[in-house]
Design a protein around this motif. Structure first.
Motif, PDB file in Angstrom:
ATOM      1  N   LEU A   1      -2.166   3.768  -5.421  1.00  0.00           N
ATOM      2  CA  LEU A   1      -2.776   3.275  -4.183  1.00  0.00           C
ATOM      3  C   LEU A   1      -4.026   2.429  -4.431  1.00  0.00           C
ATOM      4  CD1 LEU A   1      -2.681   3.231  -1.156  1.00  0.00           C
ATOM      5  CD2 LEU A   1      -3.771   5.449  -1.092  1.00  0.00           C
TER       6      LEU A   1
ATOM      7  N   LEU B   1       0.829  -1.206   0.000  1.00  0.00           N
ATOM      8  CA  LEU B   1       0.000   0.000   0.000  1.00  0.00           C
ATOM      9  C   LEU B   1       0.864   1.258   0.000  1.00  0.00           C
ATOM     10  CD1 LEU B   1      -2.869  -0.963   2.450  1.00  0.00           C
ATOM     11  CD2 LEU B   1      -2.910  -0.917  -0.022  1.00  0.00           C
TER      12      LEU B   1
ATOM     13  N   SER C   1      -6.983   8.128  -8.402  1.00  0.00           N
ATOM     14  CA  SER C   1      -7.471   6.768  -8.157  1.00  0.00           C
ATOM     15  C   SER C   1      -8.069   6.169  -9.427  1.00  0.00           C
ATOM     16  CB  SER C   1      -8.518   6.775  -7.055  1.00  0.00           C
ATOM     17  OG  SER C   1      -9.644   7.489  -7.476  1.00  0.00           O
TER      18      SER C   1
ATOM     19  N   GLY D   1      -6.993   6.443   4.416  1.00  0.00           N
ATOM     20  CA  GLY D   1      -5.727   6.963   3.913  1.00  0.00           C
ATOM     21  C   GLY D   1      -5.922   8.158   2.989  1.00  0.00           C
ATOM     22  N   TYR D   2      -6.852   8.023   2.041  1.00  0.00           N
ATOM     23  CA  TYR D   2      -7.141   9.133   1.132  1.00  0.00           C
ATOM     24  C   TYR D   2      -7.651  10.348   1.901  1.00  0.00           C
ATOM     25  CZ  TYR D   2      -6.502   7.056  -3.500  1.00  0.00           C
ATOM     26  OH  TYR D   2      -5.972   6.527  -4.630  1.00  0.00           O
TER      27      TYR D   2
ATOM     28  N   ILE E   1      -7.680   2.261   2.854  1.00  0.00           N
ATOM     29  CA  ILE E   1      -7.305   3.310   1.887  1.00  0.00           C
ATOM     30  C   ILE E   1      -8.322   4.444   1.855  1.00  0.00           C
ATOM     31  CG2 ILE E   1      -5.879   1.803   0.465  1.00  0.00           C
ATOM     32  CD1 ILE E   1      -8.093   1.976  -1.626  1.00  0.00           C
TER      33      ILE E   1
ATOM     34  N   LEU F   1       1.014   4.312  -2.468  1.00  0.00           N
ATOM     35  CA  LEU F   1       0.895   5.714  -2.060  1.00  0.00           C
ATOM     36  C   LEU F   1       1.991   6.546  -2.714  1.00  0.00           C
ATOM     37  CD1 LEU F   1      -0.717   7.599  -0.169  1.00  0.00           C
ATOM     38  CD2 LEU F   1       1.005   7.178   1.562  1.00  0.00           C
TER      39      LEU F   1
ATOM     40  N   SER G   1     -12.557  11.478  -0.258  1.00  0.00           N
ATOM     41  CA  SER G   1     -12.017  10.203  -0.729  1.00  0.00           C
ATOM     42  C   SER G   1     -12.574   9.946  -2.121  1.00  0.00           C
ATOM     43  CB  SER G   1     -12.401   9.085   0.220  1.00  0.00           C
ATOM     44  OG  SER G   1     -13.782   8.962   0.253  1.00  0.00           O
TER      45      SER G   1
ATOM     46  N   ALA H   1      -4.420  -1.590  -3.861  1.00  0.00           N
ATOM     47  CA  ALA H   1      -5.450  -2.075  -2.940  1.00  0.00           C
ATOM     48  C   ALA H   1      -6.294  -3.153  -3.600  1.00  0.00           C
ATOM     49  CB  ALA H   1      -6.338  -0.927  -2.489  1.00  0.00           C
TER      50      ALA H   1
END
Lengths: 234, 184
Positions: A172, A16, A162, A196-197, A193, A20, B73, A176
């Motif tokens: 990332l 991961l 993403s 994380g984001y 994640i 990143l 996100s 994932a």
């Protein structure tokens, strides 16, 4: 059905983290490319000559009115048919950079238009050439106005990276997906994640706010420098 | 060499009437998914945004627990969390359409809520005070005085969000949702 178990996520944290890193690389690359494109395009869209305005409008409208995913597919699957070999990360940087460049150019254009006409006239009255007036008066003022919206397009762009998972750039999101396939713990990995984001963008928006407050808008050195360079008091 | 050349040209001519119908169907799916989730998102976002405009200390911050993670996100992650993640842990098992509606709807709701908050906050405070002075209650001053002005401010950014959500709906192809990007 199974219970919540984050052990596999921590065991594979390096995958991961590498993802990143790639996300970071794509973001920074696209940021640089986007800003390099945006500035001339913004000037072109503001110019009086239709010859300059038309291609820049075409570029901006095309990239703002199609989904990023379609643009990525276009570059990733389209370029090899023209005989250009593509690398997923390079394609991601180019496509996302062009996309964010279109948005940035609109923001910068709004910033350029917001500069007071009197300020430009004053710079000419002080004997500046058009180039000097642009560099020393228009651009700093436009940048001050454009900084906040630019930072928000940057954050949107970081989230947009993403999408590059779809063209096998191993950032990332893609790492994932791969990890979820390997250890079969999708909920834990995707929620990790997700958080994380969120942390990434919260940090970025905090930095942007801090920079805006201390360097640009209120107590900034740039503002004082501007005042002294243009000679406007108050 | 000649054979492969022929193969490719034949492949190219295959793109015809049926494919057009297929693409149009997919475009319809995109439109349907987007419109319905925008409807959900607008209603939910309006409720959440209204709560944030109340002057009740803790309650008006509660919606941000929902809003901020969704705004910060990527939609893909939310979609995967709902569509692939949740069935592993619970008995909830969403179909593609349900997952699409819920994620796009909630995502839109988060953005709309922020716009609703901003457009109500943009109305000068004296409008409220004048309304109270004229004897309006909170609800009455909102519906009769504030809403009309705030709605005018609300429309342009909301339309921006709608258009960007239409683009974002292309991400639904990630879960094998047959919309236009997936069809292409």
């Amino acid at each position: 059905m199974s219970s919540l178990y984050f052990g596999d996520v921590f065991k594979n944290a390096d995958v991961l983290l590498r993802g990143l890193g790639i996300t970071f690389l794509i973001s920074v690359g696209s940021l640089v490319l986007g800003l390099i494109i945006a500035l001339p395009v913004a000037f072109m869209r503001n110019s009086r000559s239709g010859l300059l305005r038309f291609p820049s409008s075409l570029y901006v409208e095309f990239f703002r009115n199609t989904p990023l995913l379609a643009q990525l597919f276009f570059f990733f699957y389209g370029l090899p048919e023209l005989g250009i070999n593509t690398n997923a990360i390079v394609v991601a940087i180019i496509a996302i950079g062009l996309n964010t460049g279109a948005y940035n150019s609109e923001v910068i254009r709004a910033g350029l238009l917001s500069v007071d006409k009197g300020l430009i006239d004053a710079s000419y009255a002080l004997g500046m050439s058009p180039l000097q007036s642009t560099v020393y008066v228009v651009l700093p003022n436009a940048f001050r106005v454009a900084f906040k919206p630019l930072s928000s397009t940057f954050i949107n762009m970081v989230l947009g990276t993403s999408t590059a998972a779809s063209v096998t750039a191993n950032e990332l999101m893609n790492s994932a997906v791969v990890l979820a396939g390997n250890v079969f713990r999708p909920f834990e990995i995707y929620s990790t994640i997700f958080v994380g984001y969120c942390l990434l963008t919260f940090t970025l928006s905090f930095i942007a706010k801090f920079a805006d407050y201390h360097l640009i808008s209120k107590h900034g050195k740039m503002k004082n420098a501007l005042k002294s360079s243009v000679g406007v008091s108050g | 060499m000649d054979g492969s050349q022929f193969f490719f040209t034949e492949k190219a001519t295959e793109l015809s009437y049926q494919d057009l119908i297929f693409m149009l169907n997919a475009a319809g799916t995109t439109l349907a998914a987007t419109l319905f989730s925008l409807l959900i998102g607008t209603l939910l976002g309006f409720i959440l945004g209204m709560i944030t405009t109340f002057k009740i200390p803790v309650l008006n911050k509660l919606p941000y627990i929902f809003i901020e993670p969704l705004r910060n996100s990527p939609l893909v992650v939310q979609l995967f969390l709902l569509f692939y993640g949740l069935p592993m842990l619970t008995k909830i098992n969403f179909s593609k359409w349900q997952a699409a509606f819920i994620t796009l709807g909630c995502n839109t709701a988060a953005f709309i809520a922020v716009i609703v908050h901003a457009s109500v906050a943009a109305i000068p405070q004296h409008q409220w005070e004048s309304a109270y002075a004229l004897g309006h209650s909170y609800a009455s001053s909102f519906t009769h005085i504030i809403f009309g002005q705030a709605f005018r401010i609300f429309i342009p950014p909301a339309l921006n969000i709608y258009i960007s959500q239409l683009h974002t709906s292309s991400l639904l192809s990630f879960i094998g949702f047959m919309e236009i990007t997936h069809a292409g």
